[in-house]
Design a protein around this motif. Sequence first.
Motif, PDB file in Angstrom:
ATOM      1  N   LYS A 238      65.471 -20.822  19.603  1.00 52.84           N
ATOM      2  CA  LYS A 238      65.367 -19.832  20.701  1.00 52.84           C
ATOM      3  C   LYS A 238      66.286 -19.833  21.878  1.00 52.84           C
ATOM      4  O   LYS A 238      67.151 -18.941  22.374  1.00 52.84           O
ATOM      5  CB  LYS A 238      64.083 -19.745  21.008  1.00 52.84           C
ATOM      6  N   LEU A 239      66.557 -21.028  22.450  1.00 52.23           N
ATOM      7  CA  LEU A 239      67.507 -21.364  23.415  1.00 52.23           C
ATOM      8  C   LEU A 239      68.914 -20.985  22.953  1.00 52.23           C
ATOM      9  O   LEU A 239      69.596 -20.415  23.807  1.00 52.23           O
ATOM     10  CB  LEU A 239      67.260 -22.814  23.776  1.00 52.23           C
ATOM     11  N   LEU A 240      69.156 -21.618  21.724  1.00 56.56           N
ATOM     12  CA  LEU A 240      70.613 -21.286  21.291  1.00 56.56           C
ATOM     13  C   LEU A 240      70.788 -19.570  20.969  1.00 56.56           C
ATOM     14  O   LEU A 240      71.871 -19.088  21.450  1.00 56.56           O
ATOM     15  CB  LEU A 240      70.913 -21.706  19.808  1.00 56.56           C
ATOM     16  N   GLU A 241      69.896 -19.163  20.653  1.00 55.74           N
ATOM     17  CA  GLU A 241      69.629 -17.455  20.101  1.00 55.74           C
ATOM     18  C   GLU A 241      70.082 -16.891  21.741  1.00 55.74           C
ATOM     19  O   GLU A 241      70.721 -15.757  21.546  1.00 55.74           O
ATOM     20  CB  GLU A 241      68.473 -17.295  19.555  1.00 55.74           C
ATOM     21  N   GLU A 242      69.123 -17.202  22.536  1.00 54.93           N
ATOM     22  CA  GLU A 242      69.346 -16.645  23.785  1.00 54.93           C
ATOM     23  C   GLU A 242      70.821 -16.914  24.558  1.00 54.93           C
ATOM     24  O   GLU A 242      71.240 -15.820  25.090  1.00 54.93           O
ATOM     25  CB  GLU A 242      68.079 -17.235  24.859  1.00 54.93           C
ATOM     26  N   PHE A 243      71.274 -17.905  24.382  1.00 56.90           N
ATOM     27  CA  PHE A 243      72.515 -18.210  24.898  1.00 56.90           C
ATOM     28  C   PHE A 243      73.607 -17.293  24.026  1.00 56.90           C
ATOM     29  O   PHE A 243      74.464 -16.592  24.747  1.00 56.90           O
ATOM     30  CB  PHE A 243      73.028 -19.779  24.652  1.00 56.90           C
TER      31      PHE A 243
END
Length: 511
Positions: A238-243
Motif C-alpha cells: 500500500k505504501l508503494l502504491e501510495e507513492f
Amino acid sequence: MKNTLLILGDQLTLENTALDAGEIGRDRVLLIEARDSGPAHKIKRVFHLAALKAFAEELRGHGWEVEHHRIGDTPAFREALRGHLQKNLPSALIAMEPNNWSQLKALEEVTAETGIPLRLTPTCQFVSPRAEFLKSAQGKKRLLMESHYRRMRQELGVLMLSDGEPEGGAWNFDSENRKTVRDWKKDGAPNPPRPLTSQRPQDPIVLEAIAEVNRWFPNDPGRAEDFWLPHTREGALKLLEEFVGKRLVLFGDYQDLMLLDSPTMFHSIIAAPLNLGLLLPMECIDAAIRAYRDGRAPIAAVEGFVRQIIGWREFVNGVYWLKMPDYLASNSLEATRPLPDFFYSGDTSMNCLRSVIGEVRDTAYNHHIQRLMILGNFLLLAGIDPQQSHDWFLEMYIDAHEWVMAANVLGMALHADGGFMATKPYAASAAYISKMSNYCTGCTYDPAKKTGPGACPFNLLYWDFYDRHADRFASNPRTSMMVNSWKKRPEPEREKIRNEARRFLDGLVSK
Ligand SMILES: Cc1cc2nc3c(=O)[nH]c(=O)nc-3n(C[C@H](O)[C@H](O)[C@H](O)COP(=O)(O)OP(=O)(O)OC[C@H]3O[C@@H](n4cnc5c(N)ncnc54)[C@H](O)[C@@H]3O)c2cc1C
Ligand code: SF4
C-alpha cells in the motif's frame, strides 16, 4: 531428516530462496529475535520486531512449522542459533545469503562449531547476483555507479528501446531533477505530505513490539510510540502504491529540495520495507514504469526512481561485498574529531542541522539530500571520525543496515574510501543549502557571509576543508578548481578563514 531454514530478521519475504530449498511438513523455519545488536532508534526496533512477529504468523498461515525465539528468551543471536542447532541436530542449516558480513560470519562460525552443514541460497533481495558484481569489479581501481547502472538497464531491458537506446532519449534526467526553493515557489509551492508520526499505532503486534522495546531498550534514542511505518507486506504494498499514485509525479522535480517540517518531501519512504524484504526491488521498479506507461508520471521522475534502486542501491551493496571487512575502517582523510553531542540533542544554532537532526530524532528518517548534503557534508567538512559517523547513522535510521550504510557514509558522504566510489567529495558551502532549502531563513547565521560575526559555519568549514586537503584535491580534475580558487586568495584572508574555522571547531562539544 529435518532441515532448519533460518530466516534472518531482514529477509522477511515468502520469496526467500531458503524456503524454496525446504519442504512444508518436513523442515522447520527458525526466526530469532535477539537483543545483542548495538544501540538503535526505538522506531527502528519496533519496525524490526513487529515485522518479524507478523512474518512468523504469515509463515504459520502457509503451513510452515516455525520456531520463533522471542526477545525475552534470547540475549544473543549466536547463542540462540547454537542452542537450536545443538538441541535439534538438523541435517543442514539452510539460509538465504545474509545481507551483512557479520551475519555471514556468525552462520559460518556457529555451524562450524556445531558440525551442522551450512547451505546458502542466492539472495532475492537484490537484482544483480552478488558474485556477478564482484566479478565485474575485479581489479578495478575505482567503480562508477553510472557504468553499473547502464549495464543493469541493458541487462534487464528496463526503460530501453528495441534499438538499444534508453527511453526518453537519455540515460538520466538529473538536470531536470534539481528544482530549487525558488522553482518550488514559482511552481505554486505544491504541498508536501503530512508529518510521518501523525498516526498512532493500533495493531496488537505493533503494540506488543512497542512494549518490548520500551522494556529492553529504555535508553535508546527516539520514542517507540511514534512508530509510523507498515510492518507487513500488505502494508508495504500500500505504501508503494501510495507513492506511485501520489508522489512519484513530483519525485524527480523536487528530489533535492529540503523544506522545514517536510521530512519526506516527495520521496518514496520505501527503503525500510525494501531492506527488510517486505518489498522486492523489481516490483518497485515495475510499479513506477507502469505509471510512466499510463501517463501518470513523467520519464524524468520514473528514470530518477529506477536509478535509485537498480543503480545506487545495487551499487552500494556491491561495493560493500567487494570491500568488506576492511571497508569499515576506511579513513583516507584522516579525520579524527569526535562526533559532536548535538547529533543526539539537536542543540545547535545552525538551523539546517537542528531541523534535520530533530526530524531523525522524532521519526528515524531523513531523505537522501538531508543525509548527504546537510549531515554528511557537515561531518566531512568538520573532519569528524568516519567510524563514529557511520555508527551514528546506523543507529538512527529506520532503513539502516551495515550493507547500505558503509558505502553511503564512508564512501559517498565522507570520502573516507579515498574516492573509490565517488570521484569527488560531496562538499558544499552555504550557497548550496540556501538554494536547495528554506533552512537559512530565520537562521542566526547568514549564508551569504563568508567571515566575521554571523558568517555561516558551512562557509568557513568549506574553505578550511580545501585548505587542509589542498594537496590531495589539487590533482583531481573535479576539485582542482576549488583548490586553485582558494590558493589565489590573499594570505591574510585565508588566515582569517582558518582561524575562524578553528574557533568554531574548537567550540564543538563531544562526550
Ligand atoms: C549518509 C547516508 C546514509 C544513508 N543511509 C541509508 C540507509 O541506512 N539505508 C538505506 O536504505 N539507504 C541509505 N541511504 C541512501 C538513501 O539516502 C536512502 O535510501 C533514502 O533516503 C531512503 O529514503 P526513501 O525510501 O524515501 O528513498 P527515495 O529517495 O524515495 O529513493 C528510492 C529508493 O532508492 C534506494 N536508494 C536511493 N538512494 C540510495 C543509495 N544511495 N543507496 C542505497 N539505496 C538507495 C532506496 O531503496 C530508496 O528507498 C543513505 C545515504 C546517505 C548519503
Ligand atoms: S545559514 Fe548556514 S547554518 Fe544557517 S541554515 Fe543556512 S547553511 Fe545552515
